[in-house]
Scaffold this motif. Structure first.
Motif, PDB file in Angstrom:
ATOM      1  N   MET A 128       0.834  -1.194   0.000  1.00  0.00           N
ATOM      2  CA  MET A 128       0.000   0.000   0.000  1.00  0.00           C
ATOM      3  C   MET A 128       0.875   1.254   0.000  1.00  0.00           C
ATOM      4  O   MET A 128       0.617   2.215  -0.737  1.00  0.00           O
ATOM      5  N   TYR A 129       1.936   1.254   0.828  1.00  0.00           N
ATOM      6  CA  TYR A 129       2.821   2.419   0.881  1.00  0.00           C
ATOM      7  C   TYR A 129       3.622   2.571  -0.414  1.00  0.00           C
ATOM      8  O   TYR A 129       3.889   3.699  -0.870  1.00  0.00           O
ATOM      9  N   TYR A 130       4.000   1.464  -1.029  1.00  0.00           N
ATOM     10  CA  TYR A 130       4.677   1.544  -2.327  1.00  0.00           C
ATOM     11  C   TYR A 130       3.755   2.184  -3.372  1.00  0.00           C
ATOM     12  O   TYR A 130       4.181   3.044  -4.159  1.00  0.00           O
ATOM     13  N   ALA A 131       2.484   1.749  -3.383  1.00  0.00           N
ATOM     14  CA  ALA A 131       1.530   2.288  -4.352  1.00  0.00           C
ATOM     15  C   ALA A 131       1.307   3.782  -4.128  1.00  0.00           C
ATOM     16  O   ALA A 131       1.309   4.582  -5.080  1.00  0.00           O
ATOM     17  N   CYS A 132       1.137   4.187  -2.868  1.00  0.00           N
ATOM     18  CA  CYS A 132       0.937   5.607  -2.564  1.00  0.00           C
ATOM     19  C   CYS A 132       2.182   6.417  -2.931  1.00  0.00           C
ATOM     20  O   CYS A 132       2.070   7.559  -3.405  1.00  0.00           O
ATOM     21  N   GLY A 133       3.364   5.812  -2.730  1.00  0.00           N
ATOM     22  CA  GLY A 133       4.591   6.496  -3.113  1.00  0.00           C
ATOM     23  C   GLY A 133       4.652   6.762  -4.606  1.00  0.00           C
ATOM     24  O   GLY A 133       5.035   7.850  -5.044  1.00  0.00           O
ATOM     25  N   VAL A 134       4.242   5.788  -5.394  1.00  0.00           N
ATOM     26  CA  VAL A 134       4.222   5.962  -6.851  1.00  0.00           C
ATOM     27  C   VAL A 134       3.182   6.999  -7.251  1.00  0.00           C
ATOM     28  O   VAL A 134       3.426   7.845  -8.126  1.00  0.00           O
ATOM     29  N   PHE A 135       1.995   6.946  -6.601  1.00  0.00           N
ATOM     30  CA  PHE A 135       0.931   7.906  -6.903  1.00  0.00           C
ATOM     31  C   PHE A 135       1.358   9.344  -6.591  1.00  0.00           C
ATOM     32  O   PHE A 135       0.823  10.287  -7.186  1.00  0.00           O
ATOM     33  N   MET A 136       2.295   9.529  -5.665  1.00  0.00           N
ATOM     34  CA  MET A 136       2.768  10.870  -5.335  1.00  0.00           C
ATOM     35  C   MET A 136       4.019  11.257  -6.132  1.00  0.00           C
ATOM     36  O   MET A 136       4.138  12.403  -6.581  1.00  0.00           O
ATOM     37  N   LEU A 137       4.929  10.318  -6.314  1.00  0.00           N
ATOM     38  CA  LEU A 137       6.179  10.635  -6.998  1.00  0.00           C
ATOM     39  C   LEU A 137       5.956  10.911  -8.485  1.00  0.00           C
ATOM     40  O   LEU A 137       6.570  11.830  -9.056  1.00  0.00           O
ATOM     41  N   ALA A 138       5.086  10.131  -9.119  1.00  0.00           N
ATOM     42  CA  ALA A 138       4.832  10.318 -10.556  1.00  0.00           C
ATOM     43  C   ALA A 138       4.296  11.716 -10.868  1.00  0.00           C
ATOM     44  O   ALA A 138       4.829  12.399 -11.760  1.00  0.00           O
ATOM     45  N   PRO A 139       3.239  12.195 -10.191  1.00  0.00           N
ATOM     46  CA  PRO A 139       2.800  13.575 -10.483  1.00  0.00           C
ATOM     47  C   PRO A 139       3.819  14.627 -10.079  1.00  0.00           C
ATOM     48  O   PRO A 139       3.869  15.702 -10.691  1.00  0.00           O
ATOM     49  N   GLY A 140       4.663  14.337  -9.059  1.00  0.00           N
ATOM     50  CA  GLY A 140       5.717  15.289  -8.702  1.00  0.00           C
ATOM     51  C   GLY A 140       6.684  15.499  -9.847  1.00  0.00           C
ATOM     52  O   GLY A 140       7.041  16.638 -10.180  1.00  0.00           O
ATOM     53  N   ILE A 141       7.110  14.406 -10.470  1.00  0.00           N
ATOM     54  CA  ILE A 141       8.004  14.504 -11.634  1.00  0.00           C
ATOM     55  C   ILE A 141       7.282  15.169 -12.800  1.00  0.00           C
ATOM     56  O   ILE A 141       7.849  16.000 -13.529  1.00  0.00           O
ATOM     57  N   PHE A 142       6.011  14.821 -12.980  1.00  0.00           N
ATOM     58  CA  PHE A 142       5.190  15.429 -14.035  1.00  0.00           C
ATOM     59  C   PHE A 142       5.125  16.948 -13.852  1.00  0.00           C
ATOM     60  O   PHE A 142       5.259  17.713 -14.820  1.00  0.00           O
ATOM     61  N   PHE A 143       4.918  17.399 -12.604  1.00  0.00           N
ATOM     62  CA  PHE A 143       4.856  18.834 -12.330  1.00  0.00           C
ATOM     63  C   PHE A 143       6.176  19.518 -12.675  1.00  0.00           C
ATOM     64  O   PHE A 143       6.183  20.609 -13.262  1.00  0.00           O
ATOM     65  N   PHE A 144       7.300  18.913 -12.298  1.00  0.00           N
ATOM     66  CA  PHE A 144       8.605  19.502 -12.611  1.00  0.00           C
ATOM     67  C   PHE A 144       8.755  19.724 -14.114  1.00  0.00           C
ATOM     68  O   PHE A 144       9.142  20.806 -14.572  1.00  0.00           O
ATOM     69  N   ILE A 145       8.457  18.686 -14.911  1.00  0.00           N
ATOM     70  CA  ILE A 145       8.644  18.763 -16.358  1.00  0.00           C
ATOM     71  C   ILE A 145       7.699  19.776 -16.993  1.00  0.00           C
ATOM     72  O   ILE A 145       8.105  20.644 -17.774  1.00  0.00           O
ATOM     73  N   MET A 146       6.402  19.674 -16.642  1.00  0.00           N
ATOM     74  CA  MET A 146       5.401  20.519 -17.289  1.00  0.00           C
ATOM     75  C   MET A 146       5.512  21.978 -16.866  1.00  0.00           C
ATOM     76  O   MET A 146       5.266  22.884 -17.673  1.00  0.00           O
ATOM     77  N   HIS A 147       5.902  22.233 -15.618  1.00  0.00           N
ATOM     78  CA  HIS A 147       6.038  23.628 -15.206  1.00  0.00           C
ATOM     79  C   HIS A 147       7.302  24.258 -15.795  1.00  0.00           C
ATOM     80  O   HIS A 147       7.335  25.477 -16.028  1.00  0.00           O
ATOM     81  N   TYR A 148       8.329  23.468 -16.042  1.00  0.00           N
ATOM     82  CA  TYR A 148       9.488  23.980 -16.772  1.00  0.00           C
ATOM     83  C   TYR A 148       9.046  24.438 -18.166  1.00  0.00           C
ATOM     84  O   TYR A 148       9.398  25.533 -18.624  1.00  0.00           O
ATOM     85  N   TYR A 149       8.246  23.593 -18.818  1.00  0.00           N
ATOM     86  CA  TYR A 149       7.708  23.948 -20.136  1.00  0.00           C
ATOM     87  C   TYR A 149       6.802  25.173 -20.041  1.00  0.00           C
ATOM     88  O   TYR A 149       6.876  26.094 -20.871  1.00  0.00           O
ATOM     89  N   ASN A 150       5.968  25.215 -19.006  1.00  0.00           N
ATOM     90  CA  ASN A 150       5.021  26.316 -18.859  1.00  0.00           C
ATOM     91  C   ASN A 150       5.743  27.641 -18.596  1.00  0.00           C
ATOM     92  O   ASN A 150       5.414  28.667 -19.205  1.00  0.00           O
TER      93      ASN A 150
END
Length: 482
Positions: free
Chosen positions: A421-443
């Protein structure tokens, strides 16, 4: 600040004064909105035995309340746009109070679903959105600090309600406690009374200031202004169509779905909320699963809440600095990613000391995200569109909020271990964190390009205007001098 955070409000926010009283009102209102559903879990065991229902059936009371709070976002936003924050919060406080009084006379679990879950949840929605919205009308320079202080209401109210509810439960039972809670939650009406509308006539901004919005939204607003100036060229059919669209936008701004920054925020948040609340819900059960007693497990939540309580205003102060404020979206991206890393590392913690360390780091991460969650949305869309934006976000997020903990619980049931459960929650949080870094750099890159184009266009327009004003003789003399 980036252009997305601009305040195209037509006035200068006071950044203080009565605004601090408004922050205190928002502190109370936001605190009850987030803490109230969690604090009611103290009564669940007795209610479960009283109605002879399963644990999953009684757990739906809080889930329905949270989902209703998020689902009521657009309705709350429409009412705020129409009537302002103060009357909406007053009505919300009365709704939650009435819901608790009605629930005290409940005879079935369905009765509690309707009273606490639906009526109470919508009442909390009428407390949350107006409190978040009005801060943006009072603050510009100090807005991250104001939002951080207001969001601190959640851990403070939760840490107060938890022991209070235990005392009420021991003294009056769940029915008597619900009656008393119905009177306590009327403090939201007091908070609403503090939310006086801002004096928008003070220090008006020049009308020639260009609107500063994000990406495509800036072009849409500019096109809308141009269209308004040339209404005489439109047919009667187009005029009526534009008028009806204007009425819709007055209540809820659907053009936000063409806003680049808003779509980035919404996409990442939908994924993030699948893993946002579950680690908090399962922290104490995980400690018990490892063989620690109930008091030790509860103490982990106390540590988590204490750290959360202090990190939220600290995050607001840090986000208000000249180094962080211009690129605050990166700060939020870091906070989300940091959450994911904490959850991925949790199963590696050994012994009770390891869980205490996890609770401290998780409290830091959770508090940072909570303090920035709505500030970064206001930074992207501007304070003038925030009410509609937060309403649209919450209605879409109610699905992950409702389904996140049950999905995480299902992983525990299937594997018989909390680490997955903690592994799944970690992925659910880490993936959008990386997504935010990439997309906000573009933005940010696109925003800088658009700003340079705007400046170049203004300079070219000014030069053309000067040339038009010059007489032919002046032009000849100017060319001769050249």
């Amino acid at each position: 600040m980036p252009p997305a955070a601009a305040t195209n409000l037509g006035y200068t926010p006071p950044d203080g004064g009565w605004g601090w009283a408004v922050v205190f009102g928002a502190f109370i209102s936001i605190g009850f909105s987030y803490a109230f559903p969690k604090s009611l879990t103290i009564y669940f065991k007795e209610i479960q035995e009283y109605f002879s229902v399963s644990y999953s059936e009684i757990a739906w009371v809080s889930s329905v309340m949270l989902a209703s709070m998020y689902a009521g976002g657009p309705v709350s936003s429409i009412l705020v746009n129409r009537y302002g924050s103060r009357p909406v919060v007053l009505v919300g406080g009365l709704m939650v109070s009435g819901a608790m009084v009605l629930a005290s006379f409940g005879t079935t679990i369905i009765h509690l679903y309707l009273c606490i879950g639906v009526i109470g949840g919508f009442g909390l929605a009428f407390n949350l959105q107006p409190a978040l919205t009005i801060i943006g009308t009072y603050f510009q320079v100090k807005r991250p600090l104001a939002n951080g202080l207001a969001m601190t209401g959640s851990p403070v109210v939760l840490s107060t309600l938890a022991p209070l509810n235990q005392f009420l439960f021991d003294s009056f039972g769940w029915r008597g406690s619900f009656l008393i809670l119905g009177s306590i939650v009327l403090n939201c009406c007091v908070a609403g009374a503090l939310m006086r509308p801002v004096n928008k006539s003070a220090q008006p901004k020049p009308k020639t200031e260009p609107p500063l919005c994000n990406g495509a939204a800036a072009e849409e607003d500019a096109a809308a202004d141009t269209g308004a100036q040339s209404d005489n060229l439109l047919t009667e059919e187009n005029q009526s169509e534009n008028k009806s669209q204007g009425h819709i936008r007055k209540f809820i701004d659907l053009s936000l779905f063409r806003h680049r920054g808003f779509l980035i925020y919404l996409t990442g948040n939908v994924v993030m909320f699948f893993g946002f609340f579950a680690p908090v819900v399962f922290l104490a059960p995980y400690a018990k699963h490892l063989g620690f007693d109930e008091y030790s497990a509860a103490f982990l939540l106390s540590i988590f809440a204490l750290v959360d309580m202090f990190i939220r205003p600290a995050t607001g102060l840090l986000g208000n600095t000249k180094w962080i404020r211009p690129r605050i979206q990166y700060f939020f991206s870091f906070a989300v990613s940091y959450n994911g890393l904490c959850h991925l590392m949790c199963p590696l913690a050994h012994g009770y000391i390891g869980l205490v360390v996890y609770a401290v780091f998780f409290g830091l991460a959770f508090g940072m995200v909570s303090a920035l969650l709505f500030e970064v949305l206001m930074d992207l869309v501007g304070a003038h569109r925030f009410s509609s934006a937060v309403g649209l976000v919450t209605i879409i997020e109610c699905g992950p909020v409702l389904l996140g903990p049950p999905i995480s619980g299902a992983l525990v049931d299937v594997f018989g271990d909390y680490k997955y459960m903690y592994y799944a929650c970690g992925v659910f949080m880490l993936a959008p964190g990386i997504f935010f870094f990439i997309m906000h750099y573009y933005n940010y890159k696109r925003l800088d390009e658009e700003q340079r184009q705007t400046v170049a266009l203004e300079m070219r327009t000014s030069e053309e205007a000067v040339e038009l004003k010059m007489s032919p003789d002046d032009k000849i003399a100017h060319e001769t001098d050249g």
